[in-house]
Motif scaffolding. Structure first.
Motif, PDB file in Angstrom:
ATOM      1  N   LEU A  20       0.821  -1.217   0.000  1.00  0.00           N
ATOM      2  CA  LEU A  20       0.000   0.000   0.000  1.00  0.00           C
ATOM      3  C   LEU A  20       0.854   1.265   0.000  1.00  0.00           C
ATOM      4  O   LEU A  20       0.470   2.273  -0.604  1.00  0.00           O
ATOM      5  CB  LEU A  20      -0.948  -0.009   1.192  1.00  0.00           C
ATOM      6  N   ALA A  21       2.001   1.235   0.666  1.00  0.00           N
ATOM      7  CA  ALA A  21       2.894   2.402   0.641  1.00  0.00           C
ATOM      8  C   ALA A  21       3.457   2.630  -0.761  1.00  0.00           C
ATOM      9  O   ALA A  21       3.561   3.776  -1.215  1.00  0.00           O
ATOM     10  CB  ALA A  21       4.020   2.232   1.661  1.00  0.00           C
ATOM     11  N   ILE A  22       3.803   1.542  -1.439  1.00  0.00           N
ATOM     12  CA  ILE A  22       4.253   1.671  -2.837  1.00  0.00           C
ATOM     13  C   ILE A  22       3.105   2.193  -3.708  1.00  0.00           C
ATOM     14  O   ILE A  22       3.294   3.055  -4.561  1.00  0.00           O
ATOM     15  CB  ILE A  22       4.777   0.321  -3.369  1.00  0.00           C
ATOM     16  N   GLY A  23       1.900   1.674  -3.473  1.00  0.00           N
ATOM     17  CA  GLY A  23       0.735   2.150  -4.217  1.00  0.00           C
ATOM     18  C   GLY A  23       0.441   3.614  -3.961  1.00  0.00           C
ATOM     19  O   GLY A  23       0.031   4.346  -4.861  1.00  0.00           O
ATOM     20  N   ALA A  24       0.673   4.057  -2.729  1.00  0.00           N
ATOM     21  CA  ALA A  24       0.468   5.468  -2.404  1.00  0.00           C
ATOM     22  C   ALA A  24       1.461   6.344  -3.150  1.00  0.00           C
ATOM     23  O   ALA A  24       1.111   7.435  -3.617  1.00  0.00           O
ATOM     24  CB  ALA A  24       0.598   5.685  -0.894  1.00  0.00           C
ATOM     25  N   ARG A  28       0.028   9.137  -6.055  1.00  0.00           N
ATOM     26  CA  ARG A  28      -0.028  10.507  -5.527  1.00  0.00           C
ATOM     27  C   ARG A  28      -0.311  11.483  -6.660  1.00  0.00           C
ATOM     28  O   ARG A  28      -0.169  11.142  -7.837  1.00  0.00           O
ATOM     29  CB  ARG A  28       1.258  10.871  -4.811  1.00  0.00           C
ATOM     30  N   SER A  29      -0.702  12.676  -6.302  1.00  0.00           N
ATOM     31  CA  SER A  29      -1.032  13.695  -7.306  1.00  0.00           C
ATOM     32  C   SER A  29       0.241  14.146  -8.007  1.00  0.00           C
ATOM     33  O   SER A  29       1.136  14.705  -7.389  1.00  0.00           O
ATOM     34  CB  SER A  29      -1.699  14.896  -6.634  1.00  0.00           C
ATOM     35  N   SER A  51      -3.882   8.300  -2.997  1.00  0.00           N
ATOM     36  CA  SER A  51      -2.714   7.977  -2.182  1.00  0.00           C
ATOM     37  C   SER A  51      -2.912   8.306  -0.707  1.00  0.00           C
ATOM     38  O   SER A  51      -2.265   7.707   0.142  1.00  0.00           O
ATOM     39  CB  SER A  51      -1.475   8.689  -2.719  1.00  0.00           C
ATOM     40  N   THR A  52      -3.797   9.211  -0.373  1.00  0.00           N
ATOM     41  CA  THR A  52      -4.062   9.495   1.039  1.00  0.00           C
ATOM     42  C   THR A  52      -4.671   8.274   1.713  1.00  0.00           C
ATOM     43  O   THR A  52      -4.232   7.870   2.795  1.00  0.00           O
ATOM     44  CB  THR A  52      -5.004  10.699   1.170  1.00  0.00           C
TER      45      THR A  52
END
Length: 186
Positions: A20-24, A28-29, A51-52
């Motif tokens: 999930l951190a990689i996905g965030a 991200r914008s 990403s939030t």
């Protein structure tokens, strides 16, 4: 003996947090552009806001994995004493390092989630130079740093648990009886 269930639960939670951190970081914008509404007020429009949620989910999963490991090891300081030796020493070192990397990972994920959630809406002043108003955006790499420290946290938490279990198993073995009747243990 180390519990396979504890190891697999902590590994699964930490792996999900890492993903999930990689996905965030990937969601991200990346771009923000200025748009103008009917009254002529400029505002910022962002490309993505997923990403939030990914960052907060990674933060909570990492916290859950750390909580499971600390409950299983009794936070290294509660419960029976461990057998002195190399396993207790390595467990202590991994305990300190896993908490250090955990705090850094949580701070990166929290800061990235908060900063990404903050979007500049309307700009109340007019720009004299004719340049577009600044749109607040998250820097590249904040969630990636959180993912890296999430990986390190997972590694050192698993090592801490394995060394703790080894030391606990060594403490359960009674000392050998050396001659005599054997009343030295009493």
């Amino acid at each position: 003996m180390a519990s396979i269930i504890i190891i697999s639960v902590v590994f699964t939670l930490d792996l999900l947090a890492f993903v999930l951190a990689i996905g965030a970081e990937r969601r991200r914008s990346y771009v923000a552009y200025v748009n103008v509404d009917n009254p002529g007020r400029p505002y910022c429009v962002y490309s993505s806001d997923a990403s939030t949620a990914y960052g907060v989910s990674a933060l909570l999963l990492l916290l859950a994995g750390q909580a499971v490991a600390m409950v299983a090891t009794r936070c290294f300081c509660c419960g029976r004493a461990l057998s002195p030796g190399r396993w207790r020493a390595w467990s202590g070192i991994c305990f300190v390092v896993c908490w250090l990397t955990f705090v850094i990972a949580e701070l990166c994920l929290l800061a990235g989630s908060v900063r990404n959630a903050y979007h500049t809406k309307y700009i109340s002043w007019t720009w004299a130079s004719g340049s577009p108003p600044p749109c607040a955006m998250l820097r590249k790499g904040v969630f990636a740093a959180g993912a890296a420290f999430t990986f390190l946290t997972a590694l050192f938490t698993e090592l801490h648990y394995l060394f703790y279990a080894r030391s606990r198993a060594a403490a359960d073995v009674p000392p050998p009886i050396v001659g005599g009747i054997g009343m030295t243990r009493m």
